[in-house]
Design an enzyme around this catalytic site. Structure first.
Site, PDB file in Angstrom:
ATOM      1  CG  HIS A  88      51.894  69.206  30.357  1.00  0.00           C
ATOM      2  ND1 HIS A  88      53.002  68.747  31.048  1.00  0.00           N
ATOM      3  CD2 HIS A  88      50.827  68.911  31.157  1.00  0.00           C
ATOM      4  CE1 HIS A  88      52.618  68.199  32.187  1.00  0.00           C
ATOM      5  NE2 HIS A  88      51.314  68.285  32.272  1.00  0.00           N
ATOM      6  CE1 TYR A  98      56.926  68.729  33.707  1.00  0.00           C
ATOM      7  CE2 TYR A  98      57.319  70.663  32.343  1.00  0.00           C
ATOM      8  CZ  TYR A  98      56.717  69.430  32.538  1.00  0.00           C
ATOM      9  OH  TYR A  98      55.901  68.900  31.558  1.00  0.00           O
ATOM     10  CD  GLU A 140      55.512  69.458  28.312  1.00  0.00           C
ATOM     11  OE1 GLU A 140      56.133  70.418  28.835  1.00  0.00           O
ATOM     12  OE2 GLU A 140      54.972  68.552  28.974  1.00  0.00           O
ATOM     13  CE1 TYR A 191      44.640  69.045  23.327  1.00  0.00           C
ATOM     14  CE2 TYR A 191      44.235  66.772  22.688  1.00  0.00           C
ATOM     15  CZ  TYR A 191      44.980  67.702  23.368  1.00  0.00           C
ATOM     16  OH  TYR A 191      46.078  67.317  24.099  1.00  0.00           O
ATOM     17  CD  GLN A 207      42.756  70.965  27.247  1.00  0.00           C
ATOM     18  OE1 GLN A 207      42.150  70.299  28.075  1.00  0.00           O
ATOM     19  NE2 GLN A 207      43.633  71.881  27.592  1.00  0.00           N
ATOM     20  CE1 TYR A 208      34.561  72.514  25.317  1.00  0.00           C
ATOM     21  CE2 TYR A 208      35.995  74.425  25.133  1.00  0.00           C
ATOM     22  CZ  TYR A 208      35.007  73.725  25.802  1.00  0.00           C
ATOM     23  OH  TYR A 208      34.475  74.241  26.960  1.00  0.00           O
ATOM     24  N   GLY A 277      31.721  62.875  22.281  1.00  0.00           N
ATOM     25  CA  GLY A 277      32.888  62.278  21.644  1.00  0.00           C
ATOM     26  C   GLY A 277      32.770  62.217  20.131  1.00  0.00           C
ATOM     27  CB  THR A 279      33.549  66.823  18.571  1.00  0.00           C
ATOM     28  OG1 THR A 279      34.236  66.269  19.690  1.00  0.00           O
ATOM     29  CG2 THR A 279      32.281  67.509  19.033  1.00  0.00           C
ATOM     30  CB  VAL A 389      40.808  60.902  28.449  1.00  0.00           C
ATOM     31  CG1 VAL A 389      40.162  61.418  29.728  1.00  0.00           C
ATOM     32  CG2 VAL A 389      40.653  59.393  28.354  1.00  0.00           C
TER      33      VAL A 389
END
Length: 399
Positions: A88, A98, A140, A191, A207-208, A277, A279, A389
């Site tokens: 998030h 929310y 968060e 990431y 995302q990377y 994976g 990376t 994941v």
């Protein structure tokens, strides 16, 4: 903790709600995107929406959270909450979003389950939702504070200072802050999110893993081009990056997040990856090599062939730098001569694993499930097995 009254109601209704939640989530998303089309356009992954994976992940996380509240009322499911909070934060979710989710989710629950949702049942599940939402909002906020940014203010311009074709499918983009501000720190394994403008006006986010941080300024991401199949769409963002981004261009990139990070201890480490994976593995391995770590390091990687294996040369070089490291690589369809015992899927049964090993997994879900099951069978505690994941986390309910 759930109140005693709500716990009794949630326990009695959990089978019905959990059984219907995959019917509830499409109705929920339909209502929410109808009222807020900007969320689908600029925040949610449209590919995962089309495949239904986002709905299944939401269903799994809510059901898992409710189940944990009932089975372990004295503790929070912090591992699950941390993973969601990092995802998030990486896209800039804020507390004011929310109530939007709550409104449309509970409207969908009422529509699907009808008269079964009495005011008492609604109040009990409302308590579940806000317990989960409150924990995520707090987590968060802490992540934003740790990153030194205001809540949700995670985006910065990064200039592409180089582009490297690792394989026909994988390209590395070398990034440097375009605003000349200091680069935010990161821990090996984290990431970043990348937000790109697509031709239809949408701003999609993916995302990377940071595959490299070669100096105090630059950050590298390595992106696999996601091809479409008969049942899944092609990757909108990965293909856009491959086709459009060149040296000198500017990308919108978040500060780093992710809680699957290399620990600072001295225990043996297993880095297990498959496909792209690697990376995450290469980032952790580079850190170990650059710091001259004396830890025992076992690298396991599985790929289709040598030609699709990104960072194959770097893997050998980094392992050679470490005093106590070894790599085990499997190819499903090796090119040329290759040991028969390393052809096919990865098999850890012949690898000596220290009892106190700490494992980090990244790759397709079936690969990680198989490796995790093998490690558990060999006595590695779940608390010492970490995984990442990318995309909706369909493993939350049972990992």
């Amino acid at each position: 903790m759930l109140s005693a009254k709500s716990a009794d109601i949630v326990r009695a209704t959990l089978p019905a709600v959990a059984g219907a939640i995959e019917d509830i989530t499409p109705v929920f998303y339909g209502k929410m995107f109808s009222a807020h089309p900007e969320l689908l356009r600029d925040l949610f992954n449209r590919g995962n929406q089309a495949s239904g994976e986002q709905a299944r992940a939401l269903a799994g996380s809510i059901a898992a959270f409710a189940r944990m509240l009932l089975e372990h009322p004295d503790r929070r499911p912090d591992v699950m909450l941390s993973r969601i909070a990092h995802k998030h934060a990486s896209v800039g979710i804020t507390a004011d979003q929310y109530p939007i989710v709550h409104r449309h989710l509970f409207a969908a629950i009422a529509e699907v389950l009808g008269d079964a949702i009495t005011p008492e049942v609604a109040a009990a599940w409302d308590e579940v939702y806000w317990l989960m939402a409150g924990a995520l909002i707090a987590a968060e906020a802490r992540l934003y504070a740790q990153a030194g940014v205001a809540d949700g203010d995670v985006w910065r311009p990064w200039k592409v200072v180089g582009r490297l074709e690792e394989t026909p499918e994988v390209t590395t983009f070398m990034l440097r802050p375009a605003d000349r501000a200091p680069s935010p720190p990161f821990r090996p394994g984290q990431y970043v999110s990348v937000r790109v403008p697509l031709p239809d006006g949408a701003n999609q986010i993916r995302q990377y893993s940071l595959s490299c941080a070669p100096n105090g300024t630059d950050r590298w991401i390595s992106v696999k081009r996601v091809a479409g199949t008969a049942t899944t769409p092609a990757g909108e963002v990965s293909n856009w990056l491959h086709d459009n981004v060149r040296e000198g261009d500017v990308l919108t990139v978040s500060v780093p997040f992710g809680d699957t990070v290399l620990d600072d201890g001295q225990s043996p480490v297993l880095l297990a990856s498959a496909g792209i994976g690697c990376t995450q593995t290469i980032s952790m391995l580079a850190h170990l090599a650059n710091t001259g770590s004396p830890r025992r390091v076992i690298v396991v990687h599985a790929d289709r062939s040598q030609d699709t294996h990104a960072f194959r040369t770097e893997l050998d070089l980094l392992v050679a730098k470490l005093p106590d490291a070894q790599a085990h690589v499997w190819y499903e369809q090796p090119a040329g001569e290759w040991p028969a015992e390393r052809t096919g899927l990865a098999d850890l049964s012949g690898i000596d694993l220290p009892q106190d090993v700490r494992a980090y997994l990244c790759g397709p879900l079936p690969f990680m499930r198989a490796v995790r099951s093998h490690l558990l069978d060999r006595g590695v505690p779940p608390s010492r097995i970490h995984y990442e994941v990318f995309g909706p986390d369909l493993w939350l309910a049972d990992a």
